[in-house]
Design a protein around this motif. Sequence first.
Motif, short mmCIF file in Angstrom:
data_model
loop_
_atom_site.label_atom_id
_atom_site.label_comp_id
_atom_site.label_asym_id
_atom_site.label_seq_id
_atom_site.Cartn_x
_atom_site.Cartn_y
_atom_site.Cartn_z
N LYS A 1 101.13 21.50 151.24
CA LYS A 1 100.64 22.54 150.12
C LYS A 1 99.89 21.70 149.13
O LYS A 1 100.12 20.47 148.63
N SER A 2 98.64 22.03 148.86
CA SER A 2 97.64 21.56 147.91
C SER A 2 97.57 22.24 146.62
O SER A 2 97.52 23.74 146.75
N ASN A 3 97.30 21.90 145.56
CA ASN A 3 97.21 22.61 144.38
C ASN A 3 95.68 22.87 144.17
O ASN A 3 95.45 23.59 143.08
N THR A 4 94.81 22.54 145.18
CA THR A 4 93.75 22.87 144.83
C THR A 4 93.15 24.01 145.88
O THR A 4 93.67 24.21 146.79
N SER A 5 92.15 24.90 145.54
CA SER A 5 91.91 25.97 146.40
C SER A 5 90.40 25.59 146.93
O SER A 5 89.53 25.25 146.22
N PRO A 6 90.02 26.10 148.21
CA PRO A 6 89.01 25.80 148.76
C PRO A 6 87.64 26.58 148.27
O PRO A 6 88.01 27.83 147.60
N LYS A 7 86.63 25.93 147.98
CA LYS A 7 85.64 26.66 147.32
C LYS A 7 84.47 27.25 148.39
O LYS A 7 84.13 28.25 147.76
N ASN A 8 84.20 26.79 149.47
CA ASN A 8 83.31 27.43 150.47
C ASN A 8 84.11 27.58 151.87
O ASN A 8 83.35 27.50 152.75
N ALA A 9 85.19 27.79 151.88
CA ALA A 9 86.30 27.86 153.12
C ALA A 9 87.09 28.81 152.91
O ALA A 9 87.56 29.16 151.77
N ASP A 10 87.49 29.59 154.06
CA ASP A 10 88.73 30.35 154.17
C ASP A 10 89.89 29.31 153.98
O ASP A 10 89.80 28.34 154.58
N ILE A 11 91.02 29.82 153.65
CA ILE A 11 92.15 29.11 153.67
C ILE A 11 92.69 28.49 155.01
O ILE A 11 93.15 27.44 155.09
N VAL A 12 92.58 28.98 156.04
CA VAL A 12 92.85 28.57 157.25
C VAL A 12 91.84 27.50 157.55
O VAL A 12 92.54 26.40 158.19
N ASP A 13 90.50 27.66 157.48
CA ASP A 13 89.83 26.59 157.79
C ASP A 13 90.05 25.36 156.84
O ASP A 13 90.16 24.17 157.39
N TYR A 14 90.42 25.81 155.51
CA TYR A 14 90.56 24.49 154.55
C TYR A 14 92.09 23.80 155.18
O TYR A 14 92.08 22.56 155.01
N ARG A 15 92.87 24.35 155.54
CA ARG A 15 94.16 23.86 155.97
C ARG A 15 93.93 23.12 157.21
O ARG A 15 94.71 21.86 157.57
N HIS A 16 93.32 23.57 158.21
CA HIS A 16 92.94 22.70 159.35
C HIS A 16 91.98 21.49 159.06
O HIS A 16 92.13 20.54 159.96
N SER A 17 90.93 21.78 158.18
CA SER A 17 90.34 20.55 157.76
C SER A 17 91.09 19.56 157.05
O SER A 17 90.85 18.31 157.48
#
Length: 141
Positions: free
Chosen positions: A83-99
Motif C-alpha cells: 500500500k502506498s500513500n500516493t495516488s497515481p497521476k497519469n495511470a489507473d491504480i492497477v497499472d500503478y501497482r504493477h509498475s
Amino acid sequence: MIGKNNVRKPKEMNALNLAYIGDAVYEMYIRHFLVLQGGKPNVLHKKAIQFVSAKAQAQILHYLLPNLTEEEKEIVKRGRNTKSNTSPKNADIVDYRHSTAFEALIGYLYLSDNKERMDSLIQEAIAFIEREYDNEQNKTK
C-alpha cells in the motif's frame, strides 16, 4: 555514507523502498539507452515516457512474468500488494501497482548485486517496448 553496519538484506526491505531505488535504476538505464541513440533532450524525454510510464512498466511486467524465478515472483507480489500513500497521476491504480511491482523487482536485483539478471530483464523490457511501439506505429499507417 553507507557502511557495512547499515547494510540490510534486500529480501527484508520494504517493497516501496525497493521500488524507490528500482525506479531510479531503470530510469537511468533508459536514459543511457536513449542518449546512445542520439537526439535532443526534449525528444529523448518524450521517448523515455514510452519506457517508464506506469502503463509501459505494467505491460513489461506482464510480458516478463512467465520467465521470472519463484524468488522474483515473490518480490513482484510484494511490490504489487504493498500500500502506498500516493495516488497515481497519469495511470489507473492497477497499472500503478504493477509498475511498482516491476520497479521493486529491479530494485531488488540491483540491491542484491544481481546485475547480470537485472541487465537481462531490462534489455528484454526495452526490446518489448520497442516492438510494441513499432506495432502501434504500423497500425496507424
